[in-house]
Design a protein around this motif. Structure first.
Motif, PDB file in Angstrom:
ATOM      1  N   ILE A   1      16.504  97.766   7.458  1.00 20.88           N
ATOM      2  CA  ILE A   1      15.543  97.074   8.316  1.00 20.88           C
ATOM      3  C   ILE A   1      15.036  97.975   9.436  1.00 20.88           C
ATOM      4  O   ILE A   1      14.137  97.587  10.179  1.00 20.88           O
ATOM      5  N   PHE A   2      15.585  99.174   9.595  1.00 17.16           N
ATOM      6  CA  PHE A   2      15.123 100.153  10.570  1.00 17.16           C
ATOM      7  C   PHE A   2      15.659 101.517  10.168  1.00 17.16           C
ATOM      8  O   PHE A   2      16.555 101.633   9.331  1.00 17.16           O
ATOM      9  N   VAL A   3      15.070 102.564  10.763  1.00 14.00           N
ATOM     10  CA  VAL A   3      15.570 103.919  10.543  1.00 14.00           C
ATOM     11  C   VAL A   3      16.726 104.149  11.517  1.00 14.00           C
ATOM     12  O   VAL A   3      16.529 104.135  12.732  1.00 14.00           O
ATOM     13  N   PRO A   4      17.942 104.359  11.032  1.00 12.40           N
ATOM     14  CA  PRO A   4      19.075 104.536  11.935  1.00 12.40           C
ATOM     15  C   PRO A   4      19.221 105.993  12.372  1.00 12.40           C
ATOM     16  O   PRO A   4      18.712 106.906  11.726  1.00 12.40           O
ATOM     17  N   LEU A   5      19.897 106.179  13.460  1.00 11.28           N
ATOM     18  CA  LEU A   5      20.389 107.501  13.852  1.00 11.28           C
ATOM     19  C   LEU A   5      21.879 107.521  13.535  1.00 11.28           C
ATOM     20  O   LEU A   5      22.660 106.781  14.137  1.00 11.28           O
ATOM     21  N   ARG A   6      22.259 108.376  12.581  1.00 12.38           N
ATOM     22  CA  ARG A   6      23.675 108.510  12.214  1.00 12.38           C
ATOM     23  C   ARG A   6      24.185 109.803  12.833  1.00 12.38           C
ATOM     24  O   ARG A   6      23.703 110.883  12.496  1.00 12.38           O
ATOM     25  N   TYR A   7      25.130 109.671  13.740  1.00  8.37           N
ATOM     26  CA  TYR A   7      25.536 110.815  14.570  1.00  8.37           C
ATOM     27  C   TYR A   7      27.052 110.997  14.525  1.00  8.37           C
ATOM     28  O   TYR A   7      27.803 110.023  14.640  1.00  8.37           O
TER      29      TYR A   7
ATOM     30  N   GLU B   1       8.137 112.271   3.376  1.00  9.11           N
ATOM     31  CA  GLU B   1       6.796 112.210   3.935  1.00  9.11           C
ATOM     32  C   GLU B   1       6.444 110.798   4.391  1.00  9.11           C
ATOM     33  O   GLU B   1       5.669 110.601   5.317  1.00  9.11           O
ATOM     34  N   VAL B   2       7.015 109.809   3.707  1.00 10.87           N
ATOM     35  CA  VAL B   2       6.769 108.407   4.038  1.00 10.87           C
ATOM     36  C   VAL B   2       8.110 107.698   4.180  1.00 10.87           C
ATOM     37  O   VAL B   2       9.012 107.885   3.360  1.00 10.87           O
TER      38      VAL B   2
ATOM     39  N   GLY C   1      17.293 114.759   7.967  1.00  8.06           N
ATOM     40  CA  GLY C   1      15.989 114.724   7.317  1.00  8.06           C
ATOM     41  C   GLY C   1      15.250 113.440   7.597  1.00  8.06           C
ATOM     42  O   GLY C   1      14.054 113.445   7.929  1.00  8.06           O
ATOM     43  N   GLU C   2      15.953 112.329   7.497  1.00  6.62           N
ATOM     44  CA  GLU C   2      15.349 111.016   7.739  1.00  6.62           C
ATOM     45  C   GLU C   2      14.957 110.846   9.200  1.00  6.62           C
ATOM     46  O   GLU C   2      13.844 110.381   9.515  1.00  6.62           O
ATOM     47  N   TRP C   3      15.859 111.223  10.121  1.00 10.44           N
ATOM     48  CA  TRP C   3      15.589 111.059  11.547  1.00 10.44           C
ATOM     49  C   TRP C   3      14.498 112.022  12.005  1.00 10.44           C
ATOM     50  O   TRP C   3      13.656 111.668  12.829  1.00 10.44           O
ATOM     51  N   ARG C   4      14.485 113.220  11.461  1.00 11.65           N
ATOM     52  CA  ARG C   4      13.434 114.192  11.784  1.00 11.65           C
ATOM     53  C   ARG C   4      12.069 113.651  11.366  1.00 11.65           C
ATOM     54  O   ARG C   4      11.093 113.738  12.132  1.00 11.65           O
ATOM     55  N   ALA C   5      11.979 113.096  10.151  1.00 12.60           N
ATOM     56  CA  ALA C   5      10.711 112.541   9.683  1.00 12.60           C
ATOM     57  C   ALA C   5      10.238 111.420  10.607  1.00 12.60           C
ATOM     58  O   ALA C   5       9.045 111.306  10.918  1.00 12.60           O
ATOM     59  N   HIS C   6      11.184 110.594  11.064  1.00 12.11           N
ATOM     60  CA  HIS C   6      10.850 109.496  11.965  1.00 12.11           C
ATOM     61  C   HIS C   6      10.296 110.024  13.286  1.00 12.11           C
ATOM     62  O   HIS C   6       9.242 109.564  13.756  1.00 12.11           O
TER      63      HIS C   6
ATOM     64  N   MET D   1      21.204 118.689  19.022  1.00  9.07           N
ATOM     65  CA  MET D   1      21.908 117.601  18.350  1.00  9.07           C
ATOM     66  C   MET D   1      21.839 117.712  16.831  1.00  9.07           C
ATOM     67  O   MET D   1      22.651 117.104  16.126  1.00  9.07           O
ATOM     68  N   ALA D   2      20.872 118.456  16.325  1.00 13.44           N
ATOM     69  CA  ALA D   2      20.580 118.463  14.885  1.00 13.44           C
ATOM     70  C   ALA D   2      21.806 118.672  13.990  1.00 13.44           C
ATOM     71  O   ALA D   2      21.961 117.956  12.995  1.00 13.44           O
ATOM     72  N   PRO D   3      22.700 119.638  14.289  1.00 14.90           N
ATOM     73  CA  PRO D   3      23.849 119.821  13.385  1.00 14.90           C
ATOM     74  C   PRO D   3      24.775 118.613  13.300  1.00 14.90           C
ATOM     75  O   PRO D   3      25.585 118.526  12.374  1.00 14.90           O
ATOM     76  N   HIS D   4      24.668 117.688  14.234  1.00 14.58           N
ATOM     77  CA  HIS D   4      25.553 116.524  14.276  1.00 14.58           C
ATOM     78  C   HIS D   4      24.859 115.249  13.801  1.00 14.58           C
ATOM     79  O   HIS D   4      25.500 114.198  13.740  1.00 14.58           O
ATOM     80  N   VAL D   5      23.561 115.355  13.498  1.00 13.33           N
ATOM     81  CA  VAL D   5      22.833 114.198  12.972  1.00 13.33           C
ATOM     82  C   VAL D   5      23.049 114.162  11.460  1.00 13.33           C
ATOM     83  O   VAL D   5      22.582 115.033  10.730  1.00 13.33           O
TER      84      VAL D   5
END
Length: 262
Positions: A210-216, A201-202, A161-166, A153-157
């Motif tokens: 208000i949350f970490v989204p998944l943008r796909y 890192e943080v 970087g943000e979702w990977r860190a999460h 899925m990575a090429p479509h996220v």
């Protein structure tokens, strides 16, 4: 259930206490035993009773699988069963999981085990895995590997970087909590995957976050999700305790409409 135990129970208990950053005094007070007796148990000078092992495991919040390991190390039989999800006695669990998954359509939802291997999913999850290389979807399917692999899925996220860190943060905390070598190996593997975006890192929220989204990106559409996690509240079986249901919800009206139309 086959479990290999090498370390004595006292050493294992001390490792869990250190991992939880709890002093001998604090554990002794919460478990209502003397610090002297706890010290003797940890050093091997005293053999704990079966009830004592279970009590200490409860106060240290040790996973059920590892509580069985503590019991075996102390010379007792495991207390918690580990029935496969296909076992007859798990019919009520299977039915509950399928109802949750089906009821969440048209939004994606999946059930994973302790190693993040896919156990079940609803039909809508196919929207997220449509562009994944078939090799990654051969069982057992690891959802973290599918998400972060360069042929997954990575090429479509869009916010990789943000979702990977999460995701790596969640997995790292799980490794710290469970001391699971399989998860530690998976974390090392995932960290080695390429990522062209900055990986924070943080997790620091931006204005209005208000949350970490998944943008796909799905075909020509940009979809945004947030997710919730559900577990069984009163598990007494290892398999049930380790099941996790992750449900994705649309984070904007456009995503909701796109999913309903499909």
């Amino acid at each position: 259930m086959t479990t290999t135990v090498k370390a004595p129970v006292g050493e294992l208990l001390r490792e869990w206490r250190d991992r939880r950053r709890i002093s001998q005094l604090d554990l002794a007070i919460s478990a209502e035993i003397s610090t002297r007796h706890l010290s003797f148990v940890e050093t091997g000078r005293s053999r704990p009773s079966r009830d004592m092992v279970l009590r200490l495991g409860e106060h240290l919040d040790v996973p059920l699988r590892e509580r069985n390991r503590l019991l075996l190390a102390a010379g007792y039989a495991p207390a918690y069963g580990e029935a496969g999800l296909a076992a007859p006695e798990m019919a009520v669990v299977r039915e509950a999981v399928r109802r949750l998954l089906a009821g969440h359509d048209p939004y994606p939802a999946a059930v994973v085990d302790r190693s993040w291997n896919l156990v079940d999913a609803n039909r809508s999850l196919a929207l997220l895995t449509e562009a994944v290389t078939p090799e990654l979807l051969e069982g057992p399917v690891n959802v973290l590997r599918v998400t972060l692999h360069p042929e997954g899925m990575a090429p479509h996220v869009l916010n990789l970087g943000e979702w990977r860190a999460h995701l790596l943060g969640r997995l790292r905390r799980q490794v710290e909590q469970t001391a699971d070598p399989v998860l530690a190996e998976l974390l090392t593997e995932l960290r080695g995957y390429p990522c062209a975006q900055p990986v924070p890192e943080v997790e620091i929220p931006g204005p209005g976050d208000i949350f970490v989204p998944l943008r796909y990106r799905h075909r020509d559409a940009e979809l945004t999700f947030f997710s919730t996690i559900a577990t069984f509240g009163t598990p007494l079986d290892v398999t049930v305790a380790e099941l996790v249901i992750e449900s994705f919800f649309p984070a904007d009206p456009g995503t909701a409409e796109y999913l309903r139309e499909r």
